[in-house]
Design an enzyme around this catalytic site. Structure first.
Site, PDB file in Angstrom:
ATOM      1  N   ASP A  67      30.535  38.592  41.134  1.00 18.00           N
ATOM      2  CA  ASP A  67      31.950  38.262  40.898  1.00 18.00           C
ATOM      3  C   ASP A  67      32.182  36.767  40.699  1.00 18.00           C
ATOM      4  OD1 ASP A  67      32.626  40.866  40.921  1.00 18.00           O
ATOM      5  OD2 ASP A  67      34.129  40.722  42.505  1.00 18.00           O
ATOM      6  N   ASP A  89      47.193  44.411  36.177  1.00  9.39           N
ATOM      7  CA  ASP A  89      47.085  45.022  34.844  1.00  9.39           C
ATOM      8  C   ASP A  89      45.696  45.572  34.486  1.00  9.39           C
ATOM      9  OD1 ASP A  89      45.673  42.703  34.473  1.00  9.39           O
ATOM     10  OD2 ASP A  89      47.151  41.754  33.160  1.00  9.39           O
ATOM     11  N   GLY A  90      44.711  45.351  35.350  1.00 12.47           N
ATOM     12  CA  GLY A  90      43.381  45.900  35.066  1.00 12.47           C
ATOM     13  C   GLY A  90      42.617  45.133  33.998  1.00 12.47           C
ATOM     14  N   ASP A 138      34.261  41.327  49.913  1.00 13.86           N
ATOM     15  CA  ASP A 138      34.235  42.267  48.781  1.00 13.86           C
ATOM     16  C   ASP A 138      33.532  41.651  47.576  1.00 13.86           C
ATOM     17  OD1 ASP A 138      36.853  40.812  49.178  1.00 13.86           O
ATOM     18  OD2 ASP A 138      37.052  41.303  47.064  1.00 13.86           O
TER      19      ASP A 138
END
Ligand code: AMP
Ligand code: MG
Length: 525
Positions: free
Chosen positions: A292, A155-156, A282
């Site tokens: 992150d 969903d971002g 990543d």
């Protein structure tokens, strides 16, 4: 790469300019309302070309509400306006930064050891590249600002819970002295987001000199796009490693620096009992920054095999495994960069191997220096490894708190052999501890300078009193869930001075109460 809608088309056609600040006249009519002084744009990444990213506008966040604004960081960035309406709209993803079309970058990565050929900013957008008043280049990136072509059906969005954790931890790490991305703002919303339960959406604005990951290089290598690989490397070197710019062996020297920085970063994490939780390639920065923040955790009780991510079933990213994982990730980066090192594959492999072999000694040396500093030792001796390991074993067997135990060591009086007051009280295996203290005292007495007060002051500068324990973040999350951001603000203040005694905040240095000991932290965010 496709442009998503007309607004974006317009932005993209307007171009990113030449890096000099745009005059207000060139802004959209909408942007003309903006009269506040803003830092000058300095687009660099956003000019690399559409192999590297896709222009995407943020998905409007309904009823954005400020949960926290990092005024100190805003000042460093040269944002003089404070958080006014236009800036709030930008930081919520509801309008673009004047003159900069927001973009989502593409990358790949090894997730839990498995190759994933395409990832990318699935819920992040680079919204500006600016020059600070001190002349430094900074990128501003929203996280949770809606879907992009790299969302892979997700969903971002990011939930308030995980956004608070990222916000608090990146600032905590910065003030602990660990290289990290930072956070400028945390904007909450009423928008519902489905995770295990329905939560609400939030958007964090992260700040870094670059968000380029190991996975960006892996992406172009595996797609056999050596030209793009070279463009990306030139960009990183020119912007972040200017001392190497134009040097014939710049790629090898740049990679050697990345490997060294990563080895040092792992030593810093270990020395603070910090577990990242998702050390996929990543999530690894080519600048050696902590990047992150998901299911991370500062250990309370010390356990070599502590796994902070409850979705990491095999313990791949356990505390004790972090240095080796950092090394493995470097091997993936080096492999991806082979085409940059030499035309002849064998020659390239030899250069890469030579760089790779620097990781272990760099890490071991940095690690031993940090343990020695934590014990207040001036020089590092071979036998100190045993002293450190013996203390860690005592903590592990006794289920003792990592942060508190190291902090308490500075109270030791070196020159008499009585019980170690102020340290021993929380220990469990007293026989082993007393024996260890005897060895430690003997070691301290053999130092050239044996002044206890000076040693205590040095130790208290490396053994924090306050870290972002899971239960502390959890309390701030629970307050924020009912619209009260006061605990978040208190924690932000507390974590600005992690090495100082803050008498009125003593409770924040305590072990978690029994019912808050196992706050579950999953990958869901
Ligand atoms: P992370 O585990 O947060 O490092 O994310 C791994 C990949 O999944 C990245 O490409 C993210 O952009 C993407 N991703 C994670 N969560 C979402 C989400 N809710 N919506 C879109 N992309 C996501
Ligand atoms: Mg990630």
């Amino acid at each position: 790469m496709k442009i998503q809608d007309n607004t974006l088309q317009r932005q993209a056609e307007a171009g990113l300019g030449d890096g000099s600040p745009r005059s207000p006249q060139s802004f959209d009519a909408d942007d003309m309302a903006w009269r506040e002084p803003m830092p000058a744009l300095k687009p660099r990444y956003g000019r690399l070309g559409d192999a590297f990213y896709t222009p995407v506008a943020g998905t409007p966040l309904p009823e954005p509400k400020v949960a926290h604004f990092n005024a100190e960081l805003a000042e460093e960035l040269g944002i003089e306006s404070g958080l006014n309406e236009p800036l709030l709209a930008i930081l919520a993803g509801n309008r673009p930064w004047p003159g900069y079309p927001s973009i989502a970058s593409v990358y790949a990565g090894h997730q839990f050891g498995a190759w994933v050929p395409q990832l990318g900013d699935g819920r992040a957008l680079l919204i500006a590249e600016i020059q600070t008043p001190a002349g430094e280049r900074r990128e501003l990136q929203l996280k949770g600002s809606g879907p992009t072509p790299y969302s892979r059906g997700l969903d971002g969005r990011a939930v308030l819970r995980s956004s608070i954790r990222e916000y608090l931890c990146s600032e905590a790490m910065h003030h602990l002295g660990v290289p990290t991305t930072r956070c400028l703002s945390l904007i909450g919303s009423v928008e519902p987001v489905q995770r295990e339960t329905v939560e609400t959406a939030a958007v964090v604005c992260r700040v870094s000199s670059s968000f380029i990951r190991f996975g960006h290089f892996e992406y172009f290598f595996h797609r056999r796009q050596p030209e793009q690989l070279a463009v990306l490397a030139e960009h990183v070197i020119a912007e972040q490693f200017p001392h190497l710019h134009g040097q014939p062996d710049r790629h090898a020297r740049w990679l050697a620096e990345v490997v060294e920085r990563t080895a040092h970063l792992m030593a810093q994490w270990q020395a603070l009992g910090f577990c990242h939780g998702v050390m996929n390639t990543d999530n690894f920065s080519v600048l050696g920054l902590t990047l992150d923040y998901g299911p991370f955790g500062f250990m309370d009780r010390f356990r070599q095999y502590h796994v902070c991510n409850h979705s990491d079933y095999e313990g791949r990213y356990a505390y004790g495994a972090q240095p080796q994982i950092g090394q493995w990730n470097c091997s993936r980066l080096l492999r991806a960069c082979l085409p940059l090192l030499a035309d002849d594959p064998q020659a390239a492999l030899e250069i890469a191997t030579g760089i790779f072999e620097q990781y272990a000694p760099a890490h071991n040396q940095a690690m031993m220096r940090r343990w020695a500093d934590k014990l207040g030792l001036f020089d590092v001796r071979e036998s100190d490894t045993e002293l450190v390991n013996a203390f860690l074993s005592i903590l592990q067997r006794g289920k003792n708190d990592f942060t508190r135990s190291f902090r308490h060591l500075s109270r030791l009086e070196t020159n008499h052999d009585g019980p170690a007051a102020g340290i021993r009280e929380e220990m469990t295996d007293l026989e082993a501890f007393d024996a260890w203290i005897g060895d430690y005292r003997a070691r301290l007495r053999s130092e050239c300078n044996t002044d206890d007060a000076a040693r205590a002051a040095r130790m208290n500068r490396v053994n924090p009193k306050y870290v972002l324990r899971n239960h502390l973040a959890q309390t701030a999350i629970e307050y924020a869930a009912v619209g009260d951001h006061s605990e978040l603000a208190r924690l932000m203040e507390l974590l600005k001075r992690p090495y100082e005694e803050q008498a009125e905040r003593e409770a924040y240095a305590a072990e978690p109460p029994a019912d808050r000991r196992s706050v579950e932290v999953s990958c869901s965010s």
